[in-house]
Design an enzyme around this catalytic site. Structure first.
Site, short mmCIF file in Angstrom:
data_model
loop_
_atom_site.label_atom_id
_atom_site.label_comp_id
_atom_site.label_asym_id
_atom_site.label_seq_id
_atom_site.Cartn_x
_atom_site.Cartn_y
_atom_site.Cartn_z
CB ALA A 65 -0.52 -0.03 0.64
N GLY A 109 0.82 -5.34 0.59
CA GLY A 109 -0.38 -4.50 0.26
C GLY A 109 -0.36 -5.57 -0.92
CD GLU A 112 -1.85 -7.51 3.53
OE1 GLU A 112 -2.33 -6.69 3.16
OE2 GLU A 112 -2.52 -8.28 4.70
CD GLU A 132 1.48 -5.44 5.66
OE1 GLU A 132 3.34 -6.51 5.70
OE2 GLU A 132 0.36 -6.11 4.58
C1 HXC Z 1 5.28 3.97 -1.48
C2 HXC Z 1 6.55 3.13 -2.12
C3 HXC Z 1 6.71 1.81 -1.52
C4 HXC Z 1 5.48 2.32 -0.38
C5 HXC Z 1 8.45 2.13 -2.54
N1 HXC Z 1 7.62 3.16 -2.59
N2 HXC Z 1 7.11 1.06 -1.80
N3 HXC Z 1 6.45 4.44 -2.11
N4 HXC Z 1 4.91 3.19 -0.59
N5 HXC Z 1 5.17 0.65 -0.43
C6 HXC Z 1 9.44 4.06 -3.82
C7 HXC Z 1 10.35 4.38 -2.45
O1 HXC Z 1 9.84 5.25 -1.73
C8 HXC Z 1 11.03 5.05 -4.11
O2 HXC Z 1 10.62 6.85 -4.01
C9 HXC Z 1 10.28 4.47 -4.76
O3 HXC Z 1 9.47 3.85 -4.68
C10 HXC Z 1 11.41 3.06 -5.34
O4 HXC Z 1 11.58 2.44 -4.46
P1 HXC Z 1 13.03 2.47 -3.57
O5 HXC Z 1 12.94 2.24 -1.76
O6 HXC Z 1 14.24 3.24 -3.40
O7 HXC Z 1 13.97 1.04 -3.84
P2 HXC Z 1 15.11 0.13 -3.21
O8 HXC Z 1 15.88 0.18 -2.89
O9 HXC Z 1 15.26 -1.30 -4.99
O10 HXC Z 1 13.49 -0.77 -2.56
C11 HXC Z 1 13.06 -1.63 -2.49
C12 HXC Z 1 11.50 -2.32 -1.94
C13 HXC Z 1 11.87 -1.04 -1.17
C14 HXC Z 1 12.52 -3.31 -0.86
C15 HXC Z 1 10.58 -2.56 -2.18
O11 HXC Z 1 10.92 0.30 -1.72
C16 HXC Z 1 10.62 -1.09 0.37
O12 HXC Z 1 10.66 -1.43 1.16
N6 HXC Z 1 9.65 -0.86 0.32
C17 HXC Z 1 8.35 -0.77 1.25
C18 HXC Z 1 7.78 -1.69 1.27
C19 HXC Z 1 6.78 -2.05 2.30
O13 HXC Z 1 7.31 -1.59 3.83
N7 HXC Z 1 5.49 -2.31 1.69
C20 HXC Z 1 4.43 -2.06 3.22
C21 HXC Z 1 4.08 -1.21 3.48
S1 HXC Z 1 2.38 -1.30 4.87
P3 HXC Z 1 11.73 7.42 -4.23
O14 HXC Z 1 10.42 9.00 -4.76
O15 HXC Z 1 12.68 7.86 -2.97
O16 HXC Z 1 12.33 7.53 -5.70
C22 HXC Z 1 1.22 -2.20 3.39
C23 HXC Z 1 0.27 -2.13 4.43
C24 HXC Z 1 -1.80 -2.45 3.92
O17 HXC Z 1 1.13 -2.73 2.32
C25 HXC Z 1 -2.49 -2.83 4.28
C26 HXC Z 1 -3.53 -2.16 3.66
C27 HXC Z 1 -4.26 -2.13 3.11
#
Ligand code: HXC
Length: 258
Positions: A65, A109, A112, A132
Site C-alpha cells: 500500500a 498489500g 495480499e 508491515e
Molecule cells: C510508497 C514506495 C513504496 C510504498 C517503494 N516506494 N515502496 N512508495 N509506498 N509501499 C517508492 C520509494 O519511496 C521510492 O521512491 C521508489 O518507490 C523506489 O523505491 P526504493 O526504496 O528506492 O527502491 P529499492 O531500494 O529497490 O527498494 C525496494 C523495496 C523498498 C525493498 C521494495 O522500496 C521497500 O521496502 N518498500 C516498502 C515496502 C513495504 O514496506 N511495503 C508494505 C507497505 S504497508 P523515491 O521517490 O524515493 O524514488 C502495506 C499495508 C497494507 O502494504 C495494508 C492493507 C491496505
C-alpha cells in the site's frame, strides 16, 4: 475507459490489468485500488472475457500500500473512511478466474493483492513478504489470514513477525504460488494459462472458483455439500452436454457458456 494508475488491455478472451506506478514500485494508492476495482468489474461483466490477469512490472508486482498516502492517517481516517473495505475488497466480487502474474516485489498489500487472486504464477525474480511490522502496523488486507491458510502458520508467523522476504522458490515450496517461470516468460505463461481457462465454459469455471473458495470458508462437510449442489447443477447446462458429447465424438468441445 482510460486510467491513470493501471494499463488495461484485452488479449484473445483474456483481460489484462497492469499496475502502473513505476516510480513508486506500483505502490497501491487509493486511486490505483479504485481503478483496479473498476477495471476488474468491467472485465467481469464482459461476456467476451473468460479470465483476468493482474500483473505489475519486471521490478515490482506491487511494493505494498502507498506508505506516503497512509503515513498521516488518523484512526478516524481509516475507520470512518473505510480504508481497505472501500476499494481493496472489490476483487472478491469478481466471479471469473483472476491470475496474479508476479515478478519482483510483492510486499505488504502487494502480497495480499496477489493472494486475493485465484492463483499466483511467479517469475523466478519474485519476492514475497509482509513487512508491515517494520512500519509499526500489521497486515490489513488478509496477510494474517490468507497467508497462514496458504503457507502454514509457521511460515506466516515467520514472515509477518520478522518482515523478511521469501523468494519464488521458497514461495512455491510453501504453496503460495502455483508455478515458477523464467522472468522473461512470465506473461507468455500467464496468458497461456488464462487462455486455457477462457476457452473452458465460463459458468463452469465460475463454479470451480466458487467451490474452491468455499473450502476456505466452511467445514469439510459443508464444503462437500456445497460442491455436490454445484456439481449436480452442471448437468443443467448445455456445456456439460457439449463437453461430454465432444469427448465421445473425439473432438474438441465448443462451449457456448450456457
Ligand atoms: C510508497 C514506495 C513504496 C510504498 C517503494 N516506494 N515502496 N512508495 N509506498 N509501499 C517508492 C520509494 O519511496 C521510492 O521512491 C521508489 O518507490 C523506489 O523505491 P526504493 O526504496 O528506492 O527502491 P529499492 O531500494 O529497490 O527498494 C525496494 C523495496 C523498498 C525493498 C521494495 O522500496 C521497500 O521496502 N518498500 C516498502 C515496502 C513495504 O514496506 N511495503 C508494505 C507497505 S504497508 P523515491 O521517490 O524515493 O524514488 C502495506 C499495508 C497494507 O502494504 C495494508 C492493507 C491496505
Amino acid at each position: 475507459m482510460s486510467y491513470e494508475n493501471i494499463l488495461v488491455e484485452t488479449q484473445d478472451k483474456v483481460g489484462v490489468i497492469r499496475l502502473n506506478r513505476p516510480k513508486a514500485l506500483n505502490a497501491l494508492s487509493d486511486a490505483l485500488m479504485s481503478e483496479l476495482g473498476e477495471a476488474l468489474l468491467a472485465f467481469d461483466a464482459d461476456d467476451g472475457i473468460g479470465c483476468i490477469v493482474i500483473t505489475g512490472s519486471e521490478k515490482a508486482f506491487a511494493a505494498g500500500a502507498d506508505i506516503t498516502g497512509m503515513a498521516g492517517y488518523s484512526y478516524m481516517d481509516v475507520f470512518k473512511g473505510e480504508f481497505i473495505t472501500r476499494n481493496w475488497e472489490t476483487i472478491r466480487r469478481v466471479r471469473k478466474p483472476v491470475i496474479a502474474a508476479v515478478a519482483g516485489y510483492a510486499l505488504g498489500g502487494g502480497c495480499e493483492l496477489a493472494m486475493m487472486c485465484d492463483f499466483i504464477i511467479a517469475a523466478d525474480t519474485a519476492r514475497f513478504g509482509q513487512p508491515e511490522i517494520k512500519l509499526g502496523i500489521i497486515p490489513g488486507a488478509g496477510g494474517t489470514q490468507r497467508l497462514p491458510r496458504a503457507v502454514s502458520k509457521a511460515k506466516a508467523m515467520d514472515l509477518a513477525l520478522t518482515g523478511r522476504m521469501m523468494d519464488a522458490e521458497e514461495a512455491e515450496r510453501a504453496g503460495l504460488v502455483s508455478r515458477i517461470v523464467a522472468a522473461d516468460k512470465l506473461m507468455e505463461e500467464a496468458l497461456a494459462a488464462a487462455k486455457t481457462i477462457a476457452d473452458m465454459s465460463q459458468p463452469i469455471a465460475m463454479m470451480v472458483k466458487d467451490s474452491v473458495n468455499r473450502a476456505y470458508e466452511s467445514t469439510l462437510a459443508d464444503g462437500m455439500k456445497y460442491e455436490r449442489a454445484l456439481f449436480y447443477s452442471c448437468f443443467a447446462t448445455d456445456d456439460q452436454k457439449e463437453g461430454m458429447k465432444a469427448f465421445i465424438e473425439k473432438r474438441p468441445p465448443v462451449f457456448k457458456n450456457s
